[in-house]
Structures are given as C-alpha cells and as structure tokens.
Design an enzyme around this catalytic site. Structure first.
Site, PDB file in Angstrom:
ATOM      1  N   ASP A   1      40.348 -35.366  10.904  1.00 23.29           N
ATOM      2  CA  ASP A   1      39.741 -34.602   9.809  1.00 23.29           C
ATOM      3  C   ASP A   1      40.854 -33.950   9.016  1.00 23.29           C
ATOM      4  OD1 ASP A   1      37.087 -35.166  10.559  1.00 23.29           O
ATOM      5  OD2 ASP A   1      37.088 -33.538  12.015  1.00 23.29           O
TER       6      ASP A   1
ATOM      7  N   ASP B   1      32.799 -38.532   6.976  1.00 26.58           N
ATOM      8  CA  ASP B   1      31.767 -37.488   7.065  1.00 26.58           C
ATOM      9  C   ASP B   1      31.078 -37.298   5.718  1.00 26.58           C
ATOM     10  OD1 ASP B   1      32.530 -37.041   9.715  1.00 26.58           O
ATOM     11  OD2 ASP B   1      33.966 -35.476   9.147  1.00 26.58           O
TER      12      ASP B   1
END
Length: 196
Positions: free
Chosen positions: A143, A162
């Site tokens: 991330d 995401d």
C-alpha cells in the site's frame, strides 16, 4: 392483464438504450480489458513504490492532501485480520469465480466496467498475496496512498487495486439501484404504473 398489472404494482424489463442484449462478446471484452488495465497499473505503481519509497519516510504532495507512504499490509483495510493472511486469497478466489459465473449473462458495458474493476482490483492484491514475502498465501500487500496524514491517521492506507475494487463496487450498486441489469435490460415501471 394479470392481477398484479391491474393493481399497477408490477415491473417489466426492456432493453436499455444503446444496449445489445443478444451479443455478449463486447461486454466480456470490455470486462477483460478493464481488469487487465487495472492489474497493470496497480503492479506498475507498486513496483515504482517499492523501488522509490522508503518505509517510514512518507512523501508529502498536494499540500498534504496525499502522502505516499510505503506500507506492507498483511491484513485488510486498517490492517484488520493481520493474523489470518491466508484467508484473503481464498476469499479473492471465490470473488473471481463469482465474476466468472456472472459473465454468462453479461451484455451490459457499464456492468462490464464495474465487474472488470472489481476483478482487476482482486487480481492485483491476489498477486501480492501469492508472490510477495513472506511466501505464497502469506504475502503482504503493498500500500502507498495515505490521505490527509502520512500514516493513515484519517483513512486506511491503500493502493490502486483497492481503489479499483471500491469504484467497481460503488458503480455496481448504482447500476443496481437504477434498474440496469447485467443482461443489458433495464427494469422499468409498467404502463399501468406510469398512467396511475
């Protein structure tokens, strides 16, 4: 006219404007291209992030609206389920199977885009789970985007996969709420309801 129609309480489906209910190829192709683009962009951004960012040294951009903060996440959003990393690939495989099953009646291009985004996002993170350290089905997802703070203080740190998942789900909900069906038809009110 049946009892429901007489009461004005039924609904009917009709082809959505510009749809091709009889041809699935175009919609499936759009789904595949959307998923492929999502996966490629996600993996390129992850590659650039792992090579250009250092953990613990966030990069502030847009006046602090966005921070690029490298994070390796073994769980879901907000690191939930960190101790059960192996579960996420299994859930992802179920989602992929469900999308494959949905394509049997897929004729709608908007639905193809929504499902393609979900599929691409799922595949992007699945790749991390399978091929990144510490090992298959235990891999940590990369991330890098943190909003309004460098360490996810206000919102979970996320990645392109995401984002694709979230946008695809929101689009699917909107399509469902507006009566647009995956086969290219659209739920409409009957004439009895329109003239009531």
């Amino acid at each position: 006219m049946n009892a429901d129609e007489a009461a004005g309480g039924s609904t009917a489906t009709e082809p959505a404007p510009g749809s091709s209910p009889g041809f699935a190829g175009r919609a499936v192709l759009v789904l595949a291209i959307t998923a492929l683009v999502a996966v490629v962009v996600d993996q390129v951004v992850k590659h650039l992030s792992t090579n250009g960012l250092t953990e613990g040294e966030p990069v502030r951009i847009l006046g602090g609206l966005i921070y690029l903060s490298l994070l390796r996440n073994s769980g879901a959003a907000f690191s939930l389920g960190s101790g059960y990393t192996w579960v996420f690939p299994l859930v992802t495989l179920v989602v992929i199977g469900w999308i494959g099953w949905m394509t049997r009646k897929l004729r709608s291009v908007p639905w193809a885009i929504a499902l393609g985004l979900v599929l691409g996002g799922a595949l992007g993170n699945l790749g991390d789970r399978l091929f990144r350290a510490p090992g298959p089905f235990q891999g940590h997802v990369v991330d890098m985007v943190s909003l309004f703070g460098p360490y996810g203080e206000h919102f979970a740190v996320f990645n392109i996969a995401d984002s694709c998942l979230s946008v695809g789900v929101v689009l699917a909900v909107l399509l469902e709420l507006t009566g647009r069906q995956r086969d290219g038809s659209r739920i409409t009110k009957t004439k009895a309801e329109k003239t009531a």
